[in-house]
Design an enzyme around this catalytic site. Structure first.
Site, PDB file in Angstrom:
ATOM      1  N   ASN A   7       0.856  -1.188   0.000  1.00 40.85           N
ATOM      2  CA  ASN A   7       0.000   0.000   0.000  1.00 40.85           C
ATOM      3  C   ASN A   7       0.891   1.236   0.000  1.00 40.85           C
ATOM      4  O   ASN A   7       1.437   1.625   1.027  1.00 40.85           O
ATOM      5  CB  ASN A   7      -0.909  -0.018   1.226  1.00 40.85           C
ATOM      6  CG  ASN A   7      -1.947   1.101   1.208  1.00 40.85           C
ATOM      7  OD1 ASN A   7      -1.776   2.113   0.558  1.00 40.85           O
ATOM      8  ND2 ASN A   7      -3.024   0.913   1.947  1.00 40.85           N
ATOM      9  N   ARG A  58      -2.144  -1.808  -3.914  1.00 42.34           N
ATOM     10  CA  ARG A  58      -3.138  -0.732  -3.972  1.00 42.34           C
ATOM     11  C   ARG A  58      -2.698   0.266  -5.036  1.00 42.34           C
ATOM     12  O   ARG A  58      -1.617   0.842  -4.957  1.00 42.34           O
ATOM     13  CB  ARG A  58      -3.252  -0.019  -2.632  1.00 42.34           C
ATOM     14  CG  ARG A  58      -4.135   1.236  -2.686  1.00 42.34           C
ATOM     15  CD  ARG A  58      -4.144   1.966  -1.366  1.00 42.34           C
ATOM     16  NE  ARG A  58      -4.849   3.237  -1.465  1.00 42.34           N
ATOM     17  CZ  ARG A  58      -4.313   4.433  -1.226  1.00 42.34           C
ATOM     18  NH1 ARG A  58      -3.033   4.508  -0.865  1.00 42.34           N
ATOM     19  NH2 ARG A  58      -5.028   5.527  -1.334  1.00 42.34           N
ATOM     20  N   HIS A 147     -10.811   6.243  -2.189  1.00 50.34           N
ATOM     21  CA  HIS A 147     -10.976   5.483  -0.929  1.00 50.34           C
ATOM     22  C   HIS A 147     -11.893   4.280  -1.110  1.00 50.34           C
ATOM     23  O   HIS A 147     -12.469   3.778  -0.148  1.00 50.34           O
ATOM     24  CB  HIS A 147     -11.554   6.374   0.190  1.00 50.34           C
ATOM     25  CG  HIS A 147     -10.648   7.473   0.646  1.00 50.34           C
ATOM     26  ND1 HIS A 147     -11.109   8.727   0.983  1.00 50.34           N
ATOM     27  CD2 HIS A 147      -9.301   7.515   0.824  1.00 50.34           C
ATOM     28  CE1 HIS A 147     -10.090   9.489   1.349  1.00 50.34           C
ATOM     29  NE2 HIS A 147      -8.978   8.772   1.259  1.00 50.34           N
ATOM     30  N   ARG A 208      -6.421  19.491   2.610  1.00 48.83           N
ATOM     31  CA  ARG A 208      -7.160  19.829   1.382  1.00 48.83           C
ATOM     32  C   ARG A 208      -8.402  20.641   1.703  1.00 48.83           C
ATOM     33  O   ARG A 208      -9.064  20.394   2.705  1.00 48.83           O
ATOM     34  CB  ARG A 208      -7.569  18.560   0.637  1.00 48.83           C
ATOM     35  CG  ARG A 208      -6.415  17.710   0.142  1.00 48.83           C
ATOM     36  CD  ARG A 208      -6.932  16.445  -0.494  1.00 48.83           C
ATOM     37  NE  ARG A 208      -5.853  15.529  -0.831  1.00 48.83           N
ATOM     38  CZ  ARG A 208      -5.927  14.210  -0.761  1.00 48.83           C
ATOM     39  NH1 ARG A 208      -7.068  13.629  -0.366  1.00 48.83           N
ATOM     40  NH2 ARG A 208      -4.897  13.453  -1.080  1.00 48.83           N
ATOM     41  N   GLU A 350      -7.798  -1.722   4.670  1.00 49.41           N
ATOM     42  CA  GLU A 350      -7.645  -1.857   3.218  1.00 49.41           C
ATOM     43  C   GLU A 350      -6.872  -3.120   2.871  1.00 49.41           C
ATOM     44  O   GLU A 350      -7.093  -3.713   1.809  1.00 49.41           O
ATOM     45  CB  GLU A 350      -6.920  -0.642   2.649  1.00 49.41           C
ATOM     46  CG  GLU A 350      -7.710   0.643   2.679  1.00 49.41           C
ATOM     47  CD  GLU A 350      -6.883   1.842   2.232  1.00 49.41           C
ATOM     48  OE1 GLU A 350      -7.438   2.732   1.582  1.00 49.41           O
ATOM     49  OE2 GLU A 350      -5.680   1.882   2.547  1.00 49.41           O
TER      50      GLU A 350
END
Length: 381
Positions: A7, A58, A147, A208, A350
């Site tokens: 990942n 990923r 996501h 962000r 994940e």
């Protein structure tokens, strides 16, 4: 089947070696700025680790080409390279990690799992931007969402926790980490999400801005004489909670807010306003709400954010139990007894989603033409 999950984030490389029962045998997190993507450093790190049967990677962006996990070969690797323009901050890191691990394990099958794939089921009404058709066609402009691996796992896990069929549930999944996004999930399929063409759209995040008036960008270009690169860098790295409170760390912000810091208090209020409005919008896409899921660093660890979000969403039937919201197992139901909507906390995993997809594809797609990208993305159980 043993799976090595790779990942690659924007600043780190996470490695997890899972055995056939999904128990983590070995793990390591390497900062990218310390050579975490370097083959020699990886070789030193992986010395002594058991050899995996398959490697699951990923990959942030699958574009419109990859609608589910795919076995990586030469042509696929080239296609992934072509998608860098759609995710210039994240895709290169994913590919650098892919190349480094493949260099060390050239004979081990490698499977790509995509953050965008879960959202390929979003209907055109939710995915389409109202911009000229020639733009949409030429540049594949649409809402992609991100996501997806986290949302896919969190929604499936929430159904297991509640012992309810996933196909019957209207779920809003809240991935609240450094990046923040919501997914509206109906019958196990994503039907709407808050991130869009880029991960910049949507809710207020750590650094962000989330969605802002596009006219503001044009205004800044004209009045501040800022270049597109300067504006993009500011909105990506120096906005969000960081711009409001001086830090993107919600733990520090909450501590300062408790002491009456006005900037921190405003940051929490803006974050919660954005979150509650987003959840309400997602519930409109699912025509109601059965389950609200919190995952990611803030989603898992901030009882305050969950409590205040639930308070703002009380009109939807959301209510959390004070004691279970404050503490308990990593995966738990925190719903108040009187709640109409069940609220759960799910640890972000994940790695389990990627491992499940890698095993599924290796078991079912051996020898299948890799050009077939249009099949239904597998939902490993």
């Amino acid at each position: 089947m043993r799976v090595l999950v790779v990942n690659a984030g924007s600043s780190s490389l996470k490695l997890r070696l899972l055995d056939g029962s999904d128990v983590i045998e070995r793990s390591a997190d390497l900062p990218a700025d310390q050579g975490g993507f370097d083959t020699d450093r990886l070789a030193e790190l992986l010395r002594g680790w058991a050899e995996p049967d398959v490697v699951g990677h990923r990959i942030v962006h699958g574009g419109t080409r990859f609608l589910g996990p795919v076995r990586i070969d030469g042509p696929v690797r080239s296609e992934l390279q072509d998608l860098i323009d759609l995710a210039p901050l994240h895709q290169p890191k994913s590919l650098a990690a892919l190349d480094a691990v493949t260099g060390l394990m050239p004979g081990i099958p490698a499977i790509a799992s995509f953050d965008t794939a879960f959202h390929t089921t979003i209907p055109p009404a939710a995915a389409t931007y109202a911009v000229p058709e020639e733009w949409r066609r030429r540049y594949s402009i649409r809402r992609y969402g991100f996501h997806g691996l986290s949302h896919a796992y969190a929604t499936r896990r929430s159904a297991q926790l509640l012992d309810r069929p996933l196909d019957d549930l209207r779920i809003v999944s809240c991935h609240l980490g450094a990046g923040v996004s919501l997914a509206a999930v109906l019958g196990g399929r994503s039907v709407d999400t808050t991130m869009g063409f880029t991960p910049l759209e949507g809710l207020v995040m750590s650094t962000r801005s989330g969605s802002i008036d596009p006219g503001l960008v044009l205004w800044l270009e004209e009045h501040e004489h800022l270049s597109p690169h300067e504006i993009a860098d500011t909105l990506e790295h120096r906005s969000g909670l960081t711009a409001l409170a001086g830090t993107g760390d919600m733990r520090q912000i909450e501590a300062a807010a408790e002491l009456g810091d006005e900037h921190a208090m405003l940051a929490v209020d803006v974050y919660l306003h954005s979150l509650a409005a987003g959840i309400a919008a997602m519930s409109a896409s699912t025509a109601g709400l059965d389950v609200l899921v919190f995952t990611g660093g803030v989603g898992e660890h901030s009882a305050r954010v969950r409590r205040l979000a639930a308070k703002r969403l009380a009109y939807l039937g959301v209510a959390v139990d004070a004691e279970s919201n404050q503490s308990g197992p990593a995966d738990r139901d925190i719903s108040a007894p009187e709640a109409v909507v069940q609220t759960v906390v799910v640890q972000a995993r994940e790695d389990l989603q990627i491992a499940g997809e890698a095993r599924f594809l290796l078991d079912h797609d051996s020898g299948v033409d890799q050009g077939d990208r249009q099949r239904e993305p597998p939902r490993p159980e």
